[in-house]
Motif scaffolding. Structure first.
Motif, mmCIF file in Angstrom:
data_model
loop_
_atom_site.group_PDB
_atom_site.id
_atom_site.type_symbol
_atom_site.label_atom_id
_atom_site.label_comp_id
_atom_site.label_asym_id
_atom_site.label_seq_id
_atom_site.Cartn_x
_atom_site.Cartn_y
_atom_site.Cartn_z
ATOM 1 N N ASP A 1 -38.305 -31.488 110.099
ATOM 2 C CA ASP A 1 -37.365 -31.603 109.138
ATOM 3 C C ASP A 1 -37.575 -30.756 107.979
ATOM 4 O O ASP A 1 -38.474 -30.623 107.305
ATOM 5 C CB ASP A 1 -37.278 -33.079 108.460
ATOM 6 C CG ASP A 1 -36.591 -33.381 107.284
ATOM 7 O OD1 ASP A 1 -35.554 -32.410 107.102
ATOM 8 O OD2 ASP A 1 -36.216 -34.575 106.570
ATOM 9 N N HIS B 1 -35.963 -30.067 105.569
ATOM 10 C CA HIS B 1 -35.365 -30.188 104.043
ATOM 11 C C HIS B 1 -35.408 -31.753 103.718
ATOM 12 O O HIS B 1 -34.739 -32.551 103.791
ATOM 13 C CB HIS B 1 -33.850 -29.962 104.025
ATOM 14 C CG HIS B 1 -33.161 -29.968 102.557
ATOM 15 N ND1 HIS B 1 -32.425 -28.834 102.100
ATOM 16 C CD2 HIS B 1 -33.487 -30.709 101.755
ATOM 17 C CE1 HIS B 1 -31.971 -29.311 100.996
ATOM 18 N NE2 HIS B 1 -32.693 -30.312 100.549
ATOM 19 N N HIS C 1 -27.296 -27.236 102.834
ATOM 20 C CA HIS C 1 -26.210 -27.849 103.010
ATOM 21 C C HIS C 1 -24.809 -27.133 103.145
ATOM 22 O O HIS C 1 -23.688 -27.725 103.358
ATOM 23 C CB HIS C 1 -25.770 -28.553 101.494
ATOM 24 C CG HIS C 1 -26.900 -29.191 100.788
ATOM 25 N ND1 HIS C 1 -27.643 -30.248 101.412
ATOM 26 C CD2 HIS C 1 -27.514 -28.918 99.662
ATOM 27 C CE1 HIS C 1 -28.621 -30.505 100.727
ATOM 28 N NE2 HIS C 1 -28.581 -29.812 99.380
ATOM 29 N N THR D 1 -28.192 -30.845 107.015
ATOM 30 C CA THR D 1 -28.211 -31.967 106.115
ATOM 31 C C THR D 1 -26.786 -32.787 105.798
ATOM 32 O O THR D 1 -25.712 -31.779 105.437
ATOM 33 C CB THR D 1 -28.777 -31.592 104.488
ATOM 34 O OG1 THR D 1 -27.861 -30.424 104.123
ATOM 35 C CG2 THR D 1 -30.457 -31.241 104.605
ATOM 36 N N THR E 1 -32.867 -33.303 106.807
ATOM 37 C CA THR E 1 -32.104 -34.660 106.423
ATOM 38 C C THR E 1 -31.932 -34.766 105.118
ATOM 39 O O THR E 1 -30.857 -35.561 104.560
ATOM 40 C CB THR E 1 -33.210 -35.829 106.771
ATOM 41 O OG1 THR E 1 -34.442 -35.673 105.867
ATOM 42 C CG2 THR E 1 -33.589 -35.670 108.120
ATOM 43 N N ASP E 2 -32.675 -34.206 104.031
ATOM 44 C CA ASP E 2 -32.299 -34.160 102.768
ATOM 45 C C ASP E 2 -32.833 -35.761 102.263
ATOM 46 O O ASP E 2 -32.261 -36.079 101.066
ATOM 47 C CB ASP E 2 -30.902 -33.890 102.029
ATOM 48 C CG ASP E 2 -30.842 -33.681 100.518
ATOM 49 O OD1 ASP E 2 -32.004 -33.392 100.032
ATOM 50 O OD2 ASP E 2 -29.840 -33.518 100.011
ATOM 51 N N SER F 1 -29.582 -38.539 110.897
ATOM 52 C CA SER F 1 -29.494 -37.113 111.014
ATOM 53 C C SER F 1 -30.134 -36.840 112.418
ATOM 54 O O SER F 1 -29.541 -35.870 113.193
ATOM 55 C CB SER F 1 -30.594 -36.493 109.788
ATOM 56 O OG SER F 1 -30.237 -37.052 108.467
#
Length: 303
Positions: free
Chosen positions: A6, A8, A216, A239, A262-263, A272
């Motif tokens: 991941d 993010h 993003h 994300t 995923t944020d 996600s």
């Protein structure tokens, strides 16, 4: 089994409440209105768009509640459940710090800490600290112009960016003019326009030789492509992205420019991962690039 990094993620309270939450245990999800859930369940096809101030307040409050529940314990449990190999953790000074995330990485070695510039220091001190952070294991730099109230073209920002660009490590910047606080909050100013997309794209062109991740932007692939198509070292993440948006991003940018993210705690591992798997179900090599290889290369993670 799929390898997943991941690119993010966050831990603890990235907002100005300064709740010391990261290392607490037995924290459960509260009972509150959570607009993020509907967005997740839609496969990120339902945007987080609000129609009035009341809805905006619910969205902002839900984001803060999610942070206050996102402890290292809860994050680690979900990484186990969804088979996440590593998570790149992005601190946002002054609310979360490299030291906090470095400590988390000692407790869970799947945590890969980035650092965040301490903008309260003068430039020489700030630069020296960032270099020490790299020596201690920081794999990149996180910028959040809005929450840090520091424009991307400020001298301190540029000095911090040069430390990481010259070290061959990536710089992640938030993209999007989002409000983060309800009107009654009395924190020091935060200017959403500091993170407006056009300012981020200008920033990318100022440092064409540095690896920059525009967070993003996978959700707006056409706009992102038109803005950075002449740059070779600019990336984005997945994300809050639907499978359709991910496929479009790869079509326009190439499979080496999209990073799975995923944020969390605002997005989730569950939904996600499902969208990324759906996007590239018939293209395993592209899936592996997005899920793992691309960010592993940028952060110099050995296989």
């Amino acid at each position: 089994m799929r390898r997943i990094i991941d690119s993010h993620a966050h831990l603890g309270d990235i907002f100005h409440e300064n709740k010391n939450i990261t290392f607490k245990t037995n924290i459960k999800k509260g009972d509150y209105e959570d607009p993020f859930i509907e967005c997740e369940r839609s496969g990120y096809t339902k945007p987080l768009i609000v129609e009035n101030e009341t809805d905006l307040d619910h969205l902002i409050n839900a984001g803060q509640y999610r942070c206050w529940e996102w402890t290292l314990e809860n994050c680690s449990k979900e990484m186990n459940e969804y088979h996440v190999n590593y998570a790149v953790m992005l601190p946002i000074w002054p609310n979360t710090t490299f030291e906090e995330y470095l400590a988390a990485s000692k407790l869970d070695q799947r945590i890969i800490p980035f650092t965040s510039a301490v903008f309260s220091l003068d430039i020489p001190e700030m630069v020296s600290k960032l270099k020490r952070d790299i020596d201690k294991g920081a794999r990149g730099l996180k910028l959040h112009p809005t929450l840090q109230n520091m424009p991307l073209d400020a001298p301190k920002t540029e000095a911090a960016v040069r430390v990481f660009g010259e070290a061959g490590l990536p710089i992640v910047t938030h993209t999007g003019a989002n409000p983060y606080y309800t009107k009654e909050k009395s924190y020091f100013p935060t200017n959403p326009m500091y993170s407006e997309a056009s300012k981020v794209f200008e920033f990318c062109h100022k440092f064409p030789d540095f690896n920059i991740i525009c967070a993003h932007c996978g959700g707006m692939p056409e706009q992102f492509y038109e803005a950075v198509k002449d740059l070779k070292n600019v990336y984005t993440d997945t994300t809050m992205c639907s499978a359709e948006a991910m496929r479009k991003a790869v079509e326009l940018l190439g499979p080496d420019k999209l990073l799975f993210g995923t944020d969390v705690p605002f997005g989730s591992f569950k939904y996600s991962i499902a969208e990324c798997e759906k996007a590239f179900t018939d293209e395993p090599e592209i899936a592996d690039m997005c899920f793992y290889k691309n960010i592993a290369r940028l952060i110099q993670l050995s296989e």
